[in-house]
Structure formats: C-alpha cells, structure tokens
Design a protein around this motif. Structure first.
Motif, mmCIF file in Angstrom:
data_model
loop_
_atom_site.group_PDB
_atom_site.id
_atom_site.type_symbol
_atom_site.label_atom_id
_atom_site.label_comp_id
_atom_site.label_asym_id
_atom_site.label_seq_id
_atom_site.Cartn_x
_atom_site.Cartn_y
_atom_site.Cartn_z
ATOM 1 N N THR A 23 -48.936 8.746 29.702
ATOM 2 C CA THR A 23 -47.723 8.319 30.401
ATOM 3 C C THR A 23 -47.273 6.951 29.913
ATOM 4 O O THR A 23 -46.072 6.720 29.683
ATOM 5 C CB THR A 23 -47.963 8.276 31.918
ATOM 6 N N LEU A 24 -48.215 6.037 29.740
ATOM 7 C CA LEU A 24 -47.872 4.703 29.245
ATOM 8 C C LEU A 24 -47.189 4.790 27.881
ATOM 9 O O LEU A 24 -46.165 4.143 27.643
ATOM 10 C CB LEU A 24 -49.125 3.836 29.153
ATOM 11 N N GLU A 25 -47.750 5.586 27.015
ATOM 12 C CA GLU A 25 -47.201 5.702 25.666
ATOM 13 C C GLU A 25 -45.841 6.404 25.676
ATOM 14 O O GLU A 25 -44.937 6.055 24.905
ATOM 15 C CB GLU A 25 -48.183 6.470 24.781
ATOM 16 N N LYS A 26 -45.706 7.376 26.557
ATOM 17 C CA LYS A 26 -44.470 8.149 26.648
ATOM 18 C C LYS A 26 -43.265 7.254 26.921
ATOM 19 O O LYS A 26 -42.183 7.453 26.354
ATOM 20 C CB LYS A 26 -44.616 9.199 27.756
ATOM 21 N N TRP A 27 -43.442 6.245 27.785
ATOM 22 C CA TRP A 27 -42.330 5.421 28.221
ATOM 23 C C TRP A 27 -42.278 4.046 27.556
ATOM 24 O O TRP A 27 -41.317 3.299 27.766
ATOM 25 C CB TRP A 27 -42.397 5.231 29.731
ATOM 26 N N ALA A 28 -43.285 3.689 26.774
ATOM 27 C CA ALA A 28 -43.406 2.312 26.277
ATOM 28 C C ALA A 28 -42.172 1.837 25.517
ATOM 29 O O ALA A 28 -41.637 0.746 25.794
ATOM 30 C CB ALA A 28 -44.651 2.188 25.406
ATOM 31 N N GLU A 29 -41.714 2.607 24.559
ATOM 32 C CA GLU A 29 -40.574 2.166 23.762
ATOM 33 C C GLU A 29 -39.303 2.104 24.602
ATOM 34 O O GLU A 29 -38.497 1.171 24.454
ATOM 35 C CB GLU A 29 -40.357 3.105 22.568
ATOM 36 N N ILE A 30 -39.124 3.067 25.461
ATOM 37 C CA ILE A 30 -37.944 3.080 26.327
ATOM 38 C C ILE A 30 -37.923 1.843 27.212
ATOM 39 O O ILE A 30 -36.885 1.184 27.369
ATOM 40 C CB ILE A 30 -37.918 4.368 27.173
ATOM 41 N N ILE A 31 -39.061 1.491 27.783
ATOM 42 C CA ILE A 31 -39.140 0.306 28.640
ATOM 43 C C ILE A 31 -38.881 -0.961 27.837
ATOM 44 O O ILE A 31 -38.112 -1.835 28.256
ATOM 45 C CB ILE A 31 -40.501 0.243 29.345
ATOM 46 N N ASP A 32 -39.509 -1.075 26.689
ATOM 47 C CA ASP A 32 -39.327 -2.274 25.868
ATOM 48 C C ASP A 32 -37.861 -2.469 25.486
ATOM 49 O O ASP A 32 -37.321 -3.576 25.602
ATOM 50 C CB ASP A 32 -40.178 -2.180 24.600
ATOM 51 N N GLU A 33 -37.225 -1.428 25.025
ATOM 52 C CA GLU A 33 -35.840 -1.548 24.576
ATOM 53 C C GLU A 33 -34.892 -1.799 25.750
ATOM 54 O O GLU A 33 -33.911 -2.541 25.628
ATOM 55 C CB GLU A 33 -35.421 -0.297 23.803
#
Length: 204
Positions: free
Chosen positions: A97-107
């Motif tokens: 789950t962390l990896e799934k959303w990481a880029e979306i959250i960062d951007e």
C-alpha cells in the motif's frame, strides 16, 4: 461524472465511505484514476509553472481538465489522493500500500507546497482559490487552509513510514500557513468574506 466530465473534488464523497465500511476493494477501480491521471496532472502543473502534480477538476477520461479558470483555482480536490491513501493504509497497512501511493503522494504534496505563496507577513497564502461553496475567487479559504496543512503533514508521515527523509519545504509551508480566518469568534469562508453568515450564506 457531471455533463460527461469527472469532477475530481466530488470523488471523495463517492469513494471514502467504502474504506469506512472496510470494503476498500470496491473503491479500487475508481481510485485508479489517480494513477492513470498522474502524468497529465504533472503536465498541467508544469504548464502553469508549478512543481508536482496538479489534479484537474472537470476532466475527460484521459485526465485533461476543461479550460475554465475555476477548475484551476478550486483547490479542495488537491489533497484528496493523500486522504484516500491514508484510508487505504488504515485498511491495508502493508508495504504494498505504501508503495502503491508513494509517487502520487509525493507529487501531490510537491505541488501543494509550491502553490502556496509566501508574502511579506511571513505566512504562506493560498491565492487565488475558489472555496468548495464556489462563490467566486478569493484567498486563504478556511477549508482549504485546514485541508492543506493536514495533507502536507500526512505526506511527511507517509515518507517516514517508508524510511524516507522529511521534505523541509513541506514542513516550512505547513508550519507557516496563514491563520484560519476568524471574525467575532466565528470562522469565515475567507478573510475578506466578512458576511459569511448573512449575504454569503448560500450556494452549495
């Protein structure tokens, strides 16, 4: 959708409840739009001179936002993917789950920090902004300021969960956002909208 367009600010109302009922799998297909739209959101931010990903409002199935200035100033849709990510993590607290959303959250957070403008008073302001009530353009709207701070702080929490360093710029903006607008002990929709409870108590 509304008039054949995705109104991304309304996504929250149509999907958040699934997590609260522990039926996150029913929201997965809908929330996949953030992954699908991420390249276009990054292009939109860059087109406007910002960093990160700026989520559109009246979007077509490819994520392109309709050419209305209100689509760009209606900000309360911006933190939504961070909120959805946190809802999923509460249901599925896994590395996946962390990896799934990481880029979306960062951007998403990168754009939020860049959008806020630091003025001579030392505070970061949201200007321009159209509040959820869609009464027009103003600055430092109540809901947006509160949601902005929550989302930037949550984005940092997300990075810490993954063993990544905090982003100093996000902390700076979160810690120095303009105060919530208050008059006579009551919150206002925006600092200049002093008739929030009289002449401006309509719409949405």
């Amino acid at each position: 959708n509304w008039r054949g367009q995705f109104h991304m600010e309304m996504d929250w109302w149509h999907a958040a409840h699934y997590a609260l009922w522990k039926r996150m799998e029913l929201a997965d297909r809908q929330l996949g739009c953030y992954r699908a739209f991420l390249p276009v959101a990054k292009e939109l931010a860059a087109q406007l001179g910002y960093k990160g990903a700026k989520w559109g409002k009246s979007s077509n199935p490819n994520g392109r936002t309709a050419p209305w200035q209100g689509n760009l100033a209606l900000l309360w849709k911006q933190p939504h993917p961070i909120f959805f990510a946190e809802l999923e993590y509460k249901n599925r607290p896994t590395a996946e789950t962390l990896e799934k959303w990481a880029e979306i959250i960062d951007e998403t957070a990168e754009h939020m920090a860049d959008y806020a403008v630091k003025k001579d008073d030392g505070y970061y302001h949201l200007d321009p902004v159209m509040p959820p009530s869609e009464l027009g353009f103003t600055y430092d709207t109540l809901f947006d300021l509160a949601y902005w701070k929550w989302a930037l702080d949550m984005a940092q929490t997300w990075r810490e969960r993954m063993g990544r360093p905090r982003v100093a710029a996000w902390d700076d903006v979160s810690g120095h956002l303009a105060p919530l607008p208050v008059q006579d002990g009551l919150y206002l929709r925006a600092p200049e909208w002093t008739e929030t409870y009289t002449k401006q108590n309509f719409e949405h």
